[in-house]
Write a protein that holds these residues in place. Structure first.
Motif, PDB file in Angstrom:
ATOM      1  N   SER A  77     -27.693  -3.752  24.708  1.00  9.51           N
ATOM      2  CA  SER A  77     -27.204  -2.780  23.722  1.00  9.51           C
ATOM      3  C   SER A  77     -26.713  -3.455  22.453  1.00  9.51           C
ATOM      4  CB  SER A  77     -26.067  -1.950  24.330  1.00  9.51           C
ATOM      5  OG  SER A  77     -24.938  -2.769  24.628  1.00  9.51           O
ATOM      6  N   ALA A  78     -26.474  -4.751  22.520  1.00 12.73           N
ATOM      7  CA  ALA A  78     -26.023  -5.504  21.340  1.00 12.73           C
ATOM      8  C   ALA A  78     -27.190  -6.086  20.558  1.00 12.73           C
ATOM      9  CB  ALA A  78     -25.075  -6.614  21.761  1.00 12.73           C
TER      10      ALA A  78
ATOM     11  N   ASN B  13     -23.023  -3.056  17.346  1.00 15.87           N
ATOM     12  CA  ASN B  13     -22.839  -3.042  18.795  1.00 15.87           C
ATOM     13  C   ASN B  13     -22.276  -4.355  19.320  1.00 15.87           C
ATOM     14  OD1 ASN B  13     -23.952  -0.488  18.782  1.00 15.87           O
ATOM     15  ND2 ASN B  13     -26.027  -1.216  19.176  1.00 15.87           N
ATOM     16  N   GLY B  14     -22.525  -5.444  18.599  1.00  9.16           N
ATOM     17  CA  GLY B  14     -22.073  -6.751  19.070  1.00  9.16           C
ATOM     18  C   GLY B  14     -20.683  -7.113  18.620  1.00  9.16           C
TER      19      GLY B  14
ATOM     20  N   THR C 223     -16.322  -2.512  25.774  1.00  6.74           N
ATOM     21  CA  THR C 223     -17.566  -3.087  26.292  1.00  6.74           C
ATOM     22  C   THR C 223     -17.337  -4.377  27.075  1.00  6.74           C
ATOM     23  OG1 THR C 223     -17.948  -4.319  24.235  1.00  6.74           O
ATOM     24  CG2 THR C 223     -18.877  -2.092  24.383  1.00  6.74           C
ATOM     25  N   GLY C 224     -16.124  -4.907  27.045  1.00  5.28           N
ATOM     26  CA  GLY C 224     -15.845  -6.157  27.732  1.00  5.28           C
ATOM     27  C   GLY C 224     -16.167  -7.385  26.909  1.00  5.28           C
ATOM     28  N   HIS C 225     -16.663  -7.187  25.692  1.00  7.56           N
ATOM     29  CA  HIS C 225     -16.949  -8.311  24.788  1.00  7.56           C
ATOM     30  C   HIS C 225     -15.731  -8.512  23.889  1.00  7.56           C
ATOM     31  CE1 HIS C 225     -21.009  -8.385  26.228  1.00  7.56           C
ATOM     32  NE2 HIS C 225     -21.292  -7.184  25.772  1.00  7.56           N
TER      33      HIS C 225
ATOM     34  N   PHE D 175     -11.401 -16.010  34.843  1.00  9.05           N
ATOM     35  CA  PHE D 175     -10.957 -14.967  35.765  1.00  9.05           C
ATOM     36  C   PHE D 175     -10.806 -13.614  35.077  1.00  9.05           C
ATOM     37  CE2 PHE D 175      -9.370 -18.867  37.827  1.00  9.05           C
ATOM     38  CZ  PHE D 175      -9.976 -18.718  39.068  1.00  9.05           C
ATOM     39  N   VAL D 176     -10.729 -13.599  33.760  1.00  7.18           N
ATOM     40  CA  VAL D 176     -10.554 -12.328  33.040  1.00  7.18           C
ATOM     41  C   VAL D 176     -11.786 -11.960  32.216  1.00  7.18           C
ATOM     42  CG1 VAL D 176      -8.052 -12.601  32.928  1.00  7.18           C
ATOM     43  CG2 VAL D 176      -9.458 -13.489  31.075  1.00  7.18           C
ATOM     44  N   GLN D 177     -12.818 -12.796  32.206  1.00 10.60           N
ATOM     45  CA  GLN D 177     -14.011 -12.459  31.435  1.00 10.60           C
ATOM     46  C   GLN D 177     -14.830 -11.419  32.183  1.00 10.60           C
ATOM     47  OE1 GLN D 177     -15.701 -16.465  31.359  1.00 10.60           O
ATOM     48  NE2 GLN D 177     -17.392 -15.788  32.677  1.00 10.60           N
ATOM     49  N   ALA D 178     -15.399 -10.485  31.433  1.00  6.43           N
ATOM     50  CA  ALA D 178     -16.187  -9.408  32.031  1.00  6.43           C
ATOM     51  C   ALA D 178     -17.664  -9.759  32.125  1.00  6.43           C
ATOM     52  CB  ALA D 178     -16.009  -8.126  31.202  1.00  6.43           C
ATOM     53  N   TRP D 179     -18.125 -10.720  31.350  1.00  8.31           N
ATOM     54  CA  TRP D 179     -19.531 -11.132  31.343  1.00  8.31           C
ATOM     55  C   TRP D 179     -19.609 -12.644  31.579  1.00  8.31           C
ATOM     56  CZ3 TRP D 179     -23.508  -7.496  29.916  1.00  8.31           C
ATOM     57  CH2 TRP D 179     -23.021  -6.258  29.497  1.00  8.31           C
ATOM     58  N   ASP D 180     -20.746 -13.096  32.129  1.00  7.94           N
ATOM     59  CA  ASP D 180     -20.931 -14.535  32.245  1.00  7.94           C
ATOM     60  C   ASP D 180     -21.608 -15.062  30.991  1.00  7.94           C
ATOM     61  OD1 ASP D 180     -23.743 -14.135  32.455  1.00  7.94           O
ATOM     62  OD2 ASP D 180     -23.575 -13.876  34.617  1.00  7.94           O
TER      63      ASP D 180
END
Length: 307
Positions: A68-69, A77-78, A84-86, A56-61
């Protein structure tokens, strides 16, 4: 002999002098007094909440690639970044490591919990029936266990995954084939002592069916040792699944587990991407330690010799 008045009895009960504690109430009190076990249980609950509700709180699947990474400056970048949500960074393919760690933790927990439940149920019933039956039946059932225990477990599991394909179902089948054997031997040994108790002999004397005696009198009295063994069995199953996934024989992409993430993170260490190894390894180690401490706490709480 002097009689004690009702008022005096009420006073004694209010003072706690008469009121007793049940076996489980006493075990709970002893477990709560073990700070390491309680702290481990809290951490374990937090890990379970992370595994089952972290999505529920992750920005990416788990499949989306962040371009960009990748490419020039990918190691920079990674990196883990809230902007970036990572939150845990990305893997070598630009996929979010936070989302994949959630899935890997959930997969490892499912393997450990479901596998241990199967092992406990099958092993307890098998061992209780064998011990209570005794005689030739006991000898035959235990020789079957001895033959199965002589088969190399890891070889059978790897062979199943190679022949029938890599999948969680085959991992469950392979682990389930062998994991109940130790529980069966433990349950059988405890049953041999329980079946000579007065209440079991009384039930036999009045004509209660053997299966009913096993389910109503034998199995409930095995609950303490079964619970302790289950908590110590879960880490072993998680380690087995992680080892299989580390070898590349576990779940297939895009699905993942902690062992698969650790394997890929170790392969990328030379490029300076330590976060790819650090986060899944930290979750695996903490999870294993918490299970061991909870198991030790339950063992101490349920040990009648320490009361």
């Amino acid at each position: 002999m002097a009689l004690v008045s009702r008022a005096a009895v009420r006073d004694l009960e209010g003072a706690g002098a008469v009121r007793g504690r049940s076996l489980w109430a006493d075990a709970r009190r002893r477990f709560m007094a073990n700070r390491a076990a309680v702290a481990s249980l809290v951490v374990l609950v937090l890990i379970a909440l992370f595994a089952f509700f972290g999505g529920f709180v992750q920005a990416w699947d788990i499949e989306t690639m962040d371009w960009s990474a990748l490419g020039t400056g990918a190691a920079v970048n990674g990196r883990p970044s809230i902007a970036t949500g990572h939150y845990f960074g990305t893997d070598q393919d630009g996929r979010d490591l936070f989302a994949r760690t959630i899935q890997g933790t959930r997969m490892s927990l499912m393997v450990g919990i479901v596998g241990s439940l199967v092992a406990v149920v099958v092993g307890t019933l098998y061992g209780a029936i064998s011990g209570f039956a005794g005689g030739r039946t006991d000898q035959i059932l235990m020789r079957i266990v001895d033959v199965l225990m002589s088969i190399p477990f890891m070889f059978v599991l790897i062979l199943l995954l190679v022949i029938f394909g890599r999948s969680m179902l085959m991992i469950f089948v392979g682990i389930g084939l062998i994991s109940w054997l130790d529980m069966a031997r433990i349950a059988r040994g405890q049953t041999l002592s329980i079946k000579n108790k007065e209440y079991v002999e009384a039930a036999t004397a009045i004509g209660v069916r053997p299966l009913t005696i096993v389910m109503r009198h034998i199995v409930p009295n095995l609950a303490g040792i079964v619970i302790v063994y289950a908590t110590l069995l879960i880490p072993g199953m998680i380690i087995t699944e992680s080892f299989i996934s580390f070898l590349g024989l576990g779940v297939q992409d895009p699905q993942t587990s902690l062992g698969a993430l650790i394997s890929k993170g170790a392969a990328q260490m030379q490029y300076g991407t330590l976060w790819m190894l650090m986060f899944p390894l930290a979750f695996l180690v903490v999870m294993l330690f918490t299970f061991f401490y909870v198991g030790d706490g339950l063992r101490d709480a349920l040990d009648p010799k320490d009361r």
